[in-house]
Write an enzyme that holds these catalytic residues in place. Structure first.
Site, PDB file in Angstrom:
ATOM      1  N   TYR A   1       0.837  -1.205   0.000  1.00 27.34           N
ATOM      2  CA  TYR A   1       0.000   0.000   0.000  1.00 27.34           C
ATOM      3  C   TYR A   1       0.865   1.246   0.000  1.00 27.34           C
ATOM      4  CZ  TYR A   1       0.930   0.547   5.032  1.00 27.34           C
ATOM      5  OH  TYR A   1       1.532   0.698   6.253  1.00 27.34           O
ATOM      6  N   CYS A   2       0.294   2.340  -0.512  1.00 29.33           N
ATOM      7  CA  CYS A   2       0.936   3.653  -0.463  1.00 29.33           C
ATOM      8  C   CYS A   2      -0.180   4.688  -0.340  1.00 29.33           C
ATOM      9  CB  CYS A   2       1.816   3.888  -1.684  1.00 29.33           C
ATOM     10  SG  CYS A   2       0.910   3.855  -3.241  1.00 29.33           S
ATOM     11  N   THR A   3       0.145   5.977  -0.482  1.00 26.27           N
ATOM     12  CA  THR A   3      -0.846   7.017  -0.198  1.00 26.27           C
ATOM     13  C   THR A   3      -2.084   6.922  -1.080  1.00 26.27           C
ATOM     14  OG1 THR A   3       1.024   8.432   0.370  1.00 26.27           O
ATOM     15  CG2 THR A   3      -1.140   9.499   0.156  1.00 26.27           C
TER      16      THR A   3
END
Ligand SMILES: [Zn+2]
Ligand SMILES: [Zn+2]
Length: 296
Positions: free
Chosen positions: A176-178
């Site tokens: 996951y990331c922003t």
């Protein structure tokens, strides 16, 4: 209070003539009081912008008029002021700086919706969740039990996968990331490296915390605009997970040490920030090369 919106968006799509769009786009944004940062490249677009709600609505329809962007997914957040001071529109080689130019996003991890991630947690399933962001982002907030590699920037991802994550090749992995853009390539690289069961969180943290605050996201979320940090949870125990460098109280806020020769990122609560004159140490407070305080 004014009614502003902040948009986050990206799309990997083949652009024939990004140079031309850059000029048009900057012109349009200046005329419509849109501020922020938008990158165009042959491989697509990546942007975050803010503006009054009516201008943001116009902005969305304007971008969607380009056939390449007709299905752009805008992640949207509320704000009571512009989140940026200026408008930057740039032509880039990549829409996110990475060391993954040759990685094909067609090999990207399977998309996992926020609903599916919530369910995996609730059912206590066996999975490995990995933060694909930088250390100063994951320091103040992360998903429960997430691995948070100490990356200075996204170019170190290859190394993280090849060294730190190689033991998980047979496991279910979720990255996951922003907003999801980094995971397109981060997860694709893992697939190409032989990881068997790779997912990417669709729409990133932003999408998850809007739907399910107070669940499995712990602490604040770093954003690359004037707000710096978003605190999505109401539950006291989930609000802040980092601790003030000075007093040890839970907080999610940062400063860059105002001694410009130091510039270290440190977590600091509001009071300690003022007490220490925006510096990480007494030595830095005495520096002659200090930045001026321009905001609270
Ligand atoms: Zn403090
Ligand atoms: Zn310092």
């Amino acid at each position: 209070m004014n009614d502003y919106r902040v948009l986050l968006f990206y799309k990997y799509v083949n652009l024939q003539n990004p140079e031309r769009i850059v000029l048009e786009h900057l012109q349009w944004c200046l005329q419509n009081e849109i501020k922020g940062r938008v990158f165009f490249a042959n491989e697509g677009v990546n942007g975050t912008v803010s503006g009054l709600v009516e201008n943001i609505e116009k902005y969305k329809s304007h971008l969607k008029k380009y056939p390449e962007f007709s299905d752009l997914w805008f992640k949207e957040d509320f704000a009571d002021a512009q989140a940026f001071n200026k408008m930057h529109v740039r032509l880039k080689k990549e829409i996110v700086c990475s060391d993954l130019k040759d990685v094909s996003i067609e090999h990207g991890g399977k998309r996992l919706s926020p609903e599916e991630l919530l369910k995996l947690y609730q059912e206590g399933k066996d999975f490995v969740i990995v933060d694909a962001r930088n250390w100063y982002e994951s320091k103040i907030g992360k998903f429960k039990n997430a691995i948070t590699p100490p990356m200075k920037n996204f170019r170190e991802w290859k190394n993280v996968v090849d060294e730190d994550l190689k033991e998980f090749k047979e496991k279910t992995i979720i990255t996951y990331c922003t907003g999801g853009i980094r995971c397109e390539k981060a997860s694709a690289y893992m697939v190409e490296k032989g990881f068997k069961d790779v997912y990417q969180l669709d729409g990133g943290i932003v999408n998850y915390i809007q739907k399910f605050p107070d669940t499995y996201w712990e602490g604040g979320m770093f954003v690359f605009d004037e707000r710096r940090v978003i605190v999505p949870n109401e539950k006291e125990e989930l609000k802040h997970m980092a601790h003030c460098h000075f007093c040890g109280e839970p907080t999610s806020y940062y400063i860059n040490c105002h001694n410009q020769d130091c510039d270290k990122i440190i977590v600091s609560c509001h009071n300690c920030k003022l007490e220490n004159d925006y510096c990480c140490s007494e030595e830095c407070q005495r520096s002659l090369n200090k930045r001026k305080v321009t905001h609270g």
